[in-house]
Design a protein around this motif. Structure first.
Motif, mmCIF file in Angstrom:
data_model
loop_
_atom_site.group_PDB
_atom_site.id
_atom_site.type_symbol
_atom_site.label_atom_id
_atom_site.label_comp_id
_atom_site.label_asym_id
_atom_site.label_seq_id
_atom_site.Cartn_x
_atom_site.Cartn_y
_atom_site.Cartn_z
ATOM 1 N N PHE B 128 0.780 -1.232 0.000
ATOM 2 C CA PHE B 128 0.000 0.000 0.000
ATOM 3 C C PHE B 128 0.818 1.292 0.000
ATOM 4 O O PHE B 128 0.257 2.370 0.015
ATOM 5 C CB PHE B 128 -0.998 -0.021 1.173
ATOM 6 N N GLU B 129 2.151 1.169 -0.003
ATOM 7 C CA GLU B 129 2.970 2.380 -0.141
ATOM 8 C C GLU B 129 4.055 2.214 -1.211
ATOM 9 O O GLU B 129 4.259 3.097 -2.032
ATOM 10 C CB GLU B 129 3.581 2.796 1.209
ATOM 11 N N VAL B 143 6.013 13.159 3.732
ATOM 12 C CA VAL B 143 4.665 13.175 3.157
ATOM 13 C C VAL B 143 3.650 14.000 3.976
ATOM 14 O O VAL B 143 2.817 14.693 3.410
ATOM 15 C CB VAL B 143 4.166 11.726 2.902
ATOM 16 N N PRO B 144 3.696 13.983 5.300
ATOM 17 C CA PRO B 144 2.690 14.758 6.043
ATOM 18 C C PRO B 144 2.915 16.271 6.025
ATOM 19 O O PRO B 144 2.041 17.030 6.438
ATOM 20 C CB PRO B 144 2.818 14.242 7.487
ATOM 21 N N LEU B 241 2.956 2.687 8.540
ATOM 22 C CA LEU B 241 2.631 3.343 7.276
ATOM 23 C C LEU B 241 2.400 4.829 7.532
ATOM 24 O O LEU B 241 1.441 5.199 8.216
ATOM 25 C CB LEU B 241 1.360 2.736 6.676
ATOM 26 N N VAL B 242 3.254 5.661 6.971
ATOM 27 C CA VAL B 242 3.097 7.095 7.224
ATOM 28 C C VAL B 242 1.742 7.580 6.723
ATOM 29 O O VAL B 242 1.139 8.491 7.307
ATOM 30 C CB VAL B 242 4.266 7.894 6.602
ATOM 31 N N SER B 243 1.225 6.946 5.690
ATOM 32 C CA SER B 243 -0.080 7.355 5.146
ATOM 33 C C SER B 243 -1.213 7.106 6.134
ATOM 34 O O SER B 243 -2.304 7.647 5.968
ATOM 35 C CB SER B 243 -0.361 6.602 3.843
ATOM 36 N N GLN B 244 -0.963 6.277 7.134
ATOM 37 C CA GLN B 244 -2.025 5.928 8.079
ATOM 38 C C GLN B 244 -1.880 6.612 9.432
ATOM 39 O O GLN B 244 -2.536 6.236 10.405
ATOM 40 C CB GLN B 244 -2.100 4.405 8.249
ATOM 41 N N GLU B 246 -2.719 8.953 12.324
ATOM 42 C CA GLU B 246 -4.059 9.421 12.700
ATOM 43 C C GLU B 246 -4.288 10.869 12.274
ATOM 44 O O GLU B 246 -5.357 11.252 11.823
ATOM 45 C CB GLU B 246 -4.197 9.289 14.216
ATOM 46 N N ASP B 247 -3.264 11.687 12.436
ATOM 47 C CA ASP B 247 -3.387 13.122 12.172
ATOM 48 C C ASP B 247 -2.032 13.589 11.643
ATOM 49 O O ASP B 247 -1.017 13.426 12.319
ATOM 50 C CB ASP B 247 -3.744 13.837 13.475
ATOM 51 N N PHE B 248 -2.012 14.167 10.440
ATOM 52 C CA PHE B 248 -0.737 14.557 9.839
ATOM 53 C C PHE B 248 -0.110 15.774 10.524
ATOM 54 O O PHE B 248 1.017 16.146 10.204
ATOM 55 C CB PHE B 248 -0.937 14.869 8.340
#
Lengths: 136, 380
Positions: B128-129, B143-144, B241-244, B246-248
């Motif tokens: 997924f990444e 990414v965030p 996973l950085v995409s996951q 909770e809050d960027f």
């Protein structure tokens, strides 16, 4: 260009990749708690632990949540700078993807811009979900 | 409180830092370990607890000739060593062992005896990444940040300012990789890595290592060096996973780990004389200042811009030059710990005069994990 690094589905994620191959973005949600939809796939609710979850087709609508533009692409990603993005789906979960179908520049990639899913076949088994601007 | 009864009695980095093509990964572990043992006046046979990451604690113990009664291989990325300190304190207090050696070594630049970065394509990250072109940390940890900048009203100049002030600290450190002054313009004109990150906003890639030796505070006074006491510790993890996340705009692992450490230490933020926040990239000290509670959300950029964390500021931060200018082998946490210990011993190149409490905060993975250790040179 070397072949793109592709996912290897596991039994727990197979429904997601089958969905992509069939042109459908599939999410999961819990039927026991109010936790709603979640991602990435797993056969239980990450909020309450219940195994009573269902797979359903998501709308494919999203907004651009955050991204970088990689100026040193991986060998399998070509030579041009490209976005590595996280989108927030209309159903709530976020996922990593590439934003395609527009310039790969900060000017063209505005946070919160509406996006829609698009699928690109990679192999007979694997189709990747990308996102593209919803307007224009 | 149990955590207060443990102290650092040996601390050292590898003999050399930077480019070390003639030493393998485990060789760097051993070099650091032998230097720390010499610092503590000990031999390998005096060690009965080992902890390490990036290398197996089994391999480490065998290589050094140690027969441990306690071993910890917790490996959650660059902050693993903060977690080792926490776990070692618990083990010593529980009587599982008496004298713990924690080592780090990494051939980050020369890649001698080091493994690659690849993730299994069937892992969650692989599925997924990885397909989207992430490579090394500059394309994941970053990414965030656009969401964070937008939420806070911060700018890329704010990121650049963090790097500029790190360089000012590095100029005072003979062991720092980069010591020449840089300006915000220099940072913003350095090569683009992954928009909005420029090269000078990213950490170095070097070879090196470090090691710590801990024992109970009761025994610590018998060692050649003045002990550095562990007042409080914290740890947490969030997601691989950085995409996951909770809050960027905030790290849950940072918040949980930091609060636990402060609660255990029983200190207030105003008690802190010296701060290390793992700066693999220029945004991390901004997240850290907010998530550890040194400033309110939205205040970190101005706090740095107003030179509170710079030389002469009221909260000296990353006084070795940090991962951006000192060195960064891939798992920087050990070097942050070493600088906290040097500051508490009063021997740091950029010594903060009279400093009594140092907070050392690390991150692992791409916001995946966090560890916090609060040190003091005064017995609790």
């Amino acid at each position: 260009m070397s072949p793109r690094l592709l996912p290897e589905p596991t039994p727990e994620t197979r429904h997601f990749w089958d969905g992509c191959r069939e042109g459908e973005l599939r999410l999961q949600r819990c039927t026991e708690c109010e936790g709603g939809s979640y991602f990435p796939p797993r056969p239980f609710c990450p909020r309450c632990g219940s195994r009573k979850v269902e797979v359903y087709p998501a709308s494919g609508e999203a907004i651009l949540y955050s991204y970088v533009i990689n100026h040193r692409p991986r060998p399998d990603m070509g030579t041009e700078p490209h976005s590595i993005a996280v989108v927030q789906l209309a159903e709530g979960p976020r996922m990593m993807t590439n934003v395609v179908g527009c310039a790969q520049t900060p000017e063209a990639l505005q946070l919160d811009m509406p996006l829609k899913v698009t699928f690109e076949k990679q192999t007979d088994d694997i189709t990747l979900p990308f996102f593209t601007p919803a307007k224009g | 409180m149990k955590q207060k009864s443990v102290a650092v009695v040996g601390a050292a980095e590898t003999t050399r830092l930077g480019k070390i093509p003639d030493q393998s990964l485990i060789g760097l572990h051993a070099d650091a370990a032998l230097n720390a043992l010499a610092d503590a006046g000990l031999k390998p046979s005096d060690i009965d607890g080992v902890a390490t990451a990036g290398e197996s604690p089994v391999a480490l113990a065998h290589y050094l000739g140690i027969t441990p009664t306690w071993a910890d291989g917790t490996s959650v990325g660059g902050c693993s060593f903060m977690l080792h300190v926490r776990h070692a304190a618990a083990a010593i207090n529980e009587g599982l062992c008496k004298t713990v050696l924690i080592t780090h070594g990494e051939s980050g630049r020369s890649r001698v005896g080091a493994s690659g970065f690849a993730r299994a394509p069937s892992s969650l990250m692989g599925q997924f990444e990885m397909p989207y072109g992430v490579t090394s940390p500059p394309t994941m940890f970053t990414v965030p940040v656009l969401r964070y900048l937008k939420a806070r009203g911060y700018t890329v100049e704010d990121l650049a300012t963090v790097a500029v002030i790190q360089r000012e600290w590095a100029a005072k450190n003979p062991r720092a990789s980069f010591k020449d002054p840089i300006t915000v313009d220099d940072v913003l004109n350095s090569p683009m890595i992954a928009w909005p990150f420029r090269m000078l906003m990213c950490c170095l890639v070097t070879d090196g290592g470090g090691a710590l030796i801990l024992t109970s505070a009761d025994r610590a006074k018998d060692f050649p060096r003045k002990p550095v006491y562990v007042l409080g510790t914290g740890e947490s993890v969030e997601t691989p996973l950085v995409s996951q996340m909770e809050d960027f705009t905030t790290s849950k692992a940072f918040r949980v780990s930091g609060k636990k450490a402060f609660d255990e230490a029983g200190i207030a933020h105003s008690d802190v004389d010296h701060l290390m926040i793992y700066d693999a990239f220029a945004h991390l000290p901004l997240y850290g200042l907010e998530d550890l509670g040194f400033v309110e959300r939205g205040e970190a950029a101005a706090f740095v811009r107003e030179r509170n964390t710079a030389i002469g500021g009221r909260l000296p931060m990353n006084t070795n030059g940090g991962g951006l200018s000192y060195m960064h082998s891939g798992m920087y946490g050990m070097y942050a710990l070493q600088e906290s210990v040097r500051q508490m011993r009063g021997i740091a190149p950029a010594q903060v005069e009279g400093a009594k409490i140092s907070v050392c905060h690390g991150v692992g993975g791409m916001f995946a994990a966090a560890g916090t250790v609060i040190f003091s040179n005064e017995a609790p």
